[in-house]
Each structure stands twice: as C-alpha cells, then as structure tokens.
Design a protein around this motif. Structure first.
Motif, PDB file in Angstrom:
ATOM      1  N   GLN A  55      85.839  53.933  51.784  1.00  0.00           N
ATOM      2  CA  GLN A  55      85.653  52.905  50.764  1.00  0.00           C
ATOM      3  C   GLN A  55      85.336  51.564  51.420  1.00  0.00           C
ATOM      4  O   GLN A  55      86.049  51.131  52.333  1.00  0.00           O
ATOM      5  CB  GLN A  55      86.907  52.783  49.897  1.00  0.00           C
ATOM      6  CG  GLN A  55      87.121  54.001  49.002  1.00  0.00           C
ATOM      7  CD  GLN A  55      88.205  53.761  47.982  1.00  0.00           C
ATOM      8  OE1 GLN A  55      88.081  52.892  47.137  1.00  0.00           O
ATOM      9  NE2 GLN A  55      89.273  54.565  48.042  1.00  0.00           N
ATOM     10  N   ARG A 113      84.403  51.291  42.645  1.00  0.00           N
ATOM     11  CA  ARG A 113      84.686  51.638  44.046  1.00  0.00           C
ATOM     12  C   ARG A 113      83.441  52.226  44.703  1.00  0.00           C
ATOM     13  O   ARG A 113      82.685  52.963  44.062  1.00  0.00           O
ATOM     14  CB  ARG A 113      85.869  52.599  44.116  1.00  0.00           C
ATOM     15  CG  ARG A 113      87.154  51.958  43.587  1.00  0.00           C
ATOM     16  CD  ARG A 113      88.317  52.932  43.562  1.00  0.00           C
ATOM     17  NE  ARG A 113      89.499  52.298  42.993  1.00  0.00           N
ATOM     18  CZ  ARG A 113      90.431  51.664  43.683  1.00  0.00           C
ATOM     19  NH1 ARG A 113      90.328  51.581  45.001  1.00  0.00           N
ATOM     20  NH2 ARG A 113      91.473  51.115  43.084  1.00  0.00           N
ATOM     21  N   TYR A 135      87.104  43.193  46.363  1.00  0.00           N
ATOM     22  CA  TYR A 135      87.573  44.092  47.415  1.00  0.00           C
ATOM     23  C   TYR A 135      88.345  43.250  48.433  1.00  0.00           C
ATOM     24  O   TYR A 135      87.833  42.261  48.965  1.00  0.00           O
ATOM     25  CB  TYR A 135      86.360  44.759  48.060  1.00  0.00           C
ATOM     26  CG  TYR A 135      86.664  45.733  49.178  1.00  0.00           C
ATOM     27  CD1 TYR A 135      86.756  47.096  48.926  1.00  0.00           C
ATOM     28  CD2 TYR A 135      86.828  45.287  50.491  1.00  0.00           C
ATOM     29  CE1 TYR A 135      87.011  47.991  49.965  1.00  0.00           C
ATOM     30  CE2 TYR A 135      87.085  46.178  51.521  1.00  0.00           C
ATOM     31  CZ  TYR A 135      87.173  47.528  51.250  1.00  0.00           C
ATOM     32  OH  TYR A 135      87.413  48.419  52.271  1.00  0.00           O
ATOM     33  N   THR A 173      95.182  53.375  44.659  1.00  0.00           N
ATOM     34  CA  THR A 173      93.869  53.739  45.172  1.00  0.00           C
ATOM     35  C   THR A 173      93.714  55.257  45.136  1.00  0.00           C
ATOM     36  O   THR A 173      94.570  55.966  45.647  1.00  0.00           O
ATOM     37  CB  THR A 173      93.706  53.253  46.626  1.00  0.00           C
ATOM     38  OG1 THR A 173      93.838  51.832  46.645  1.00  0.00           O
ATOM     39  CG2 THR A 173      92.334  53.634  47.167  1.00  0.00           C
ATOM     40  N   ARG A 218      90.852  48.255  47.136  1.00  0.00           N
ATOM     41  CA  ARG A 218      89.618  48.815  47.691  1.00  0.00           C
ATOM     42  C   ARG A 218      88.510  48.939  46.646  1.00  0.00           C
ATOM     43  O   ARG A 218      87.604  49.751  46.796  1.00  0.00           O
ATOM     44  CB  ARG A 218      89.914  50.170  48.332  1.00  0.00           C
ATOM     45  CG  ARG A 218      90.765  50.051  49.591  1.00  0.00           C
ATOM     46  CD  ARG A 218      90.989  51.399  50.256  1.00  0.00           C
ATOM     47  NE  ARG A 218      91.623  51.265  51.546  1.00  0.00           N
ATOM     48  CZ  ARG A 218      92.932  51.200  51.747  1.00  0.00           C
ATOM     49  NH1 ARG A 218      93.753  51.262  50.692  1.00  0.00           N
ATOM     50  NH2 ARG A 218      93.420  51.066  52.958  1.00  0.00           N
ATOM     51  N   GLY A 219      88.618  48.159  45.592  1.00  0.00           N
ATOM     52  CA  GLY A 219      87.588  48.180  44.564  1.00  0.00           C
ATOM     53  C   GLY A 219      87.180  46.768  44.184  1.00  0.00           C
ATOM     54  O   GLY A 219      87.748  45.781  44.659  1.00  0.00           O
TER      55      GLY A 219
END
Length: 436
Positions: A369, A362, A263, A434, A280-281
C-alpha cells in the motif's frame, strides 16, 4: 380561433369563403402533422402510461379490452423479436386505440430508454420491431470566468448550462492538469460542446465536448477530442502539442470531493493515547449516495464486507497496481467483473469503522500500500507517430474557433449559502483498521 369565428360572422355581409376555408385547411393540416413512433397520432385514441409493479404484457392488454386468446396469439407471433418478460417497472408505454366506440388497442409501444422504442403492432399482420427516435446534435459554445468565492458549477448554473459540462471538464479532460477544487479568481474557460436532442425538442443532455480551453493561474490548457482508433471508436483528449491529457488512473474516486484524511504512516490519534496508528488510505469526504468511480480499468477481485472496511470493492488493474474502496453504502460490481475507468462501482456510505460519510481509497503498487499522490503513474495511450500529423491538421480550424470565442468576464456577486458550506465541512474520523 377568434379570428375564424369573426370571419364566419362577417361573411353574412361580405362573403370571404375562400380566405376562411384556406385558414381552416391550414389549421387542419397542422393538426394532422402529429407524428410519433412513425404513426400519425391523430388517427388514434392515444393512451400513455408506465409499467406498474407486478404488471405483465398480458395484464396491460387485458386492462385495455384485449382478450386472452388474442394476447396469446400476439405473444407467439412476436416472441422472436420482443421478449415480453423484459418490461421494467417505471418505463413508459403507449397504446394506440381505434377511434370508435370500442377504442380497442391496435398497437403497443414500449420505451426501454429515451432513444429506443419497441412497437408491437397487431392491427393487421401481427409483428414487432425495435426502432430509435430521430436524434439531433447541436453544436454550442460556452465561456465563463471564476468570480470570488465561486466555482465552475455556479458559473454554469448562472448561465442555465448543464452541470455535466463541469463534470466532463473536471473528470474526463483536466483531471490531471487542473484541480477544480482549487480554482482561482479570474480563471477562465471556453468550451465547444454538443447538445443532444430527441425528436428535435426533447433535450437529453450534453453529448460530448469537442474542445476546451482553460486558463488556470494564468497558464493556458488546450484540449481537443480526437479519435485514435476508428475501428474501435476510441477517443481521448490531447493538448495542442498532441500530448495526452489523461493518466491511466483518475486522481479521485468521487467527483468534486475533498480530501479529509491523507495517507500517513506516522499518524497519531488522541483517542488511543496519542499512539501511532498508520493510515494507509486517502479519505475523500462526500455525501451518502455519491457515486464511487473505478479510477482505472481492471478486474474486480473482491466485493465484500468486513467489520473494519464495511462494504468494499478491490480492483486489480494489472500486475503492478490494485485499488480498494471502503465504507460503501452499496456495491455495484461482482467478483470477476471487468470495469472501465469512470464506471460506478458503488456509492458512498458509512459502513464499517467510520465517523462520517466518505470513501477510503487505498492504492497498491507491487503488493504494497502506497500514497497514490506520490506515485509517478503511467500516462494514457499517446497519439501514434502515424496519427500525429493528422491530429495537428485536424485541430487547426477547431483551435481557431476556440480562440475566436470571447471570454465572458462579467463579475457577478455570488451569495454563498452558509448552510451549504457547513454541510460540506463534515469532519471524518480516520479509518482505524487496515485491510490486510
């Protein structure tokens, strides 16, 4: 048999009929004791096969000399206890046939799994029933030491032990206390576990781990299985101080994987002119077809496909937390389905925007997130105060047994296959899109 023949020849000169007849009787007795599914198999001609594509109950019996009127009669009389439509391709079945020139089937036995079997008996009165094969549990002990360049899987493999022990220790017991991808030379473990056998001889795998001890970086970690709810059969693993070793969430959605991209909201990509493209993961690299696990209990809110995410699943765990799993080869759950921690919800693939096989994991907290590794996530249910004294008393003899197991400290030379290392070092491109 040679001893018997020699004995028969020699009895022309010296009669030894009593001894010989006893030996023959012993041989016959051994032959008679061939029991399976509750039948003496020596009383029948035994035909074993598997359900083929397109097979039906009627077709199987017709192939084996049973006429349609009798098949109809069998189906009608057993329909309340056996659904003939549930025969699955590839599952084994057995026909017990008469020991005469006709060799007509008198019994059809279907095995939907290794333990259960369904008997459709039509030799006297037609009836059907379900039963289970006898199961035996054998308690065993194992120990091992991590050698240079080795892993727990290799240590178990060298001793001919089940790899399931490694998975259970890594995911069911020590998922939040020990990183099994970063074990150190000299780390040691001891485990008390139960193997499961069917019919006393067919090994079907590790049933459970009763207790374990893992020394990682010179720090000891005890784990004891304990039933916290006898009515519902809930079990969990706790330390020697009655602390729950689990968390409400698994650390990773795939077993024995590596993080290929974390992330990172400030990530820059050279391909896009070194511009900031937030990620974002958390990407876990794994081979195509690797099972993807739900990291916590929850309800599936999405099981779909988009151009960027590929095939993906999203799970709502409670009012605070949700998780999402991207780039699946196939999904294994539907919207509205309740899943438990560790359930297989899909398999690793390369669908959507991805440059290699992995799952992008995620994590949402209150609709935003976040990085799951930076969250203070809730622990699993602790032992109630009313059970704590009982637990501490329960583990005393088990801990004494664990402490009495001697470590296997023999250092073996491990030859690592360089090809396998290269296969595991797949560089995976970070996700570029995303999901909103």
């Amino acid at each position: 048999m040679l001893a018997i023949v020699v004995g028969i020849i020699s009895c022309k000169n010296e009669p030894k009929e009593e001894i010989i007849s006893d030996e023959i009787a012993l041989e016959e007795e051994k032959e008679i004791e061939k029991y399976e599914f509750g039948f003496n198999l020596n009383d029948f001609i035994v035909v074993r096969d598997t359900i083929r594509r397109g097979d039906s109950f009627g077709q199987i019996l017709e192939r084996n000399k049973i006429g349609y009127p009798q098949i109809y009669n069998i189906v009608e009389k057993t329909k309340d206890s056996f659904n003939i439509a549930r025969l699955q391709e590839g599952k084994p079945y057995t026909l017990l046939c008469t020991k005469d020139s006709l060799q007509l089937p008198t019994c059809f036995i279907y095995q939907p799994n290794k333990e259960e079997y369904v008997v459709v008996n039509f030799q006297d009165s037609i009836h059907a029933y379900t039963n289970k094969k006898p199961i035996k549990y054998v308690e065993k002990e194992a120990t091992g030491t991590i050698a240079p360049g080795s892993s727990i899987s290799q240590v178990l493999d060298e001793q001919g032990l089940s790899q399931r022990l490694a998975f259970m220790m890594a995911d069911d017991i020590y998922a939040w206390t020990i990183d099994f991808n970063r074990l150190q030379e000299g780390d040691e473990f001891k485990v008390i576990y139960t193997d499961k056998y069917i019919d006393d001889s067919t090994y079907v795998g590790v049933h459970n781990i009763k207790a374990a001890y893992f020394e990682h970086n010179k720090e000891p970690f005890y784990a004891f299985e304990f039933e916290t709810d006898k009515e519902k059969g809930f079990r969990d693993y706790f330390s020697e101080e009655a602390k729950n070793l689990r968390r409400a969430f698994l650390k990773a959605p795939v077993q024995f994987s590596r993080v290929s991209s974390r992330y990172n909201l400030k990530r820059r990509i050279a391909y896009y002119g070194n511009r900031v493209r937030p990620h974002r993961g958390t990407d876990f690299a794994a081979g195509i077809g690797t099972p993807i696990l739900a990291t916590a209990n929850g309800t599936v809110t999405k099981s779909s496909y988009t151009r960027g995410n590929g095939k993906y699943v999203k799970i709502k765990h409670n009012a605070t937390y949700s998780t999402q799993y991207l780039h699946m080869k196939n999904r294994n759950v539907k919207v509205g389905q309740f899943v438990k921690q560790g359930d297989v919800i899909g398999w690793v693939g390369m669908t959507g925007n991805t440059g290699g096989p992995h799952v992008c994991y995620r994590f949402w907290k209150n609709g935003k997130q976040v990085d799951p590794f930076k969250q203070k996530l809730p622990e699993a249910e602790p032992i109630s105060d009313s059970l704590k004294a009982e637990y501490l008393e329960f583990i005393k003899p088990i801990r004494a047994q664990l402490d009495g197991i001697e470590f296997l400290r023999e250092k073996l030379e491990i030859k690592i296959d360089s090809t396998k290392i290269l296969d595991n070092q797949i560089l995976v491109e970070d996700d570029l899109i995303t999901e909103k």
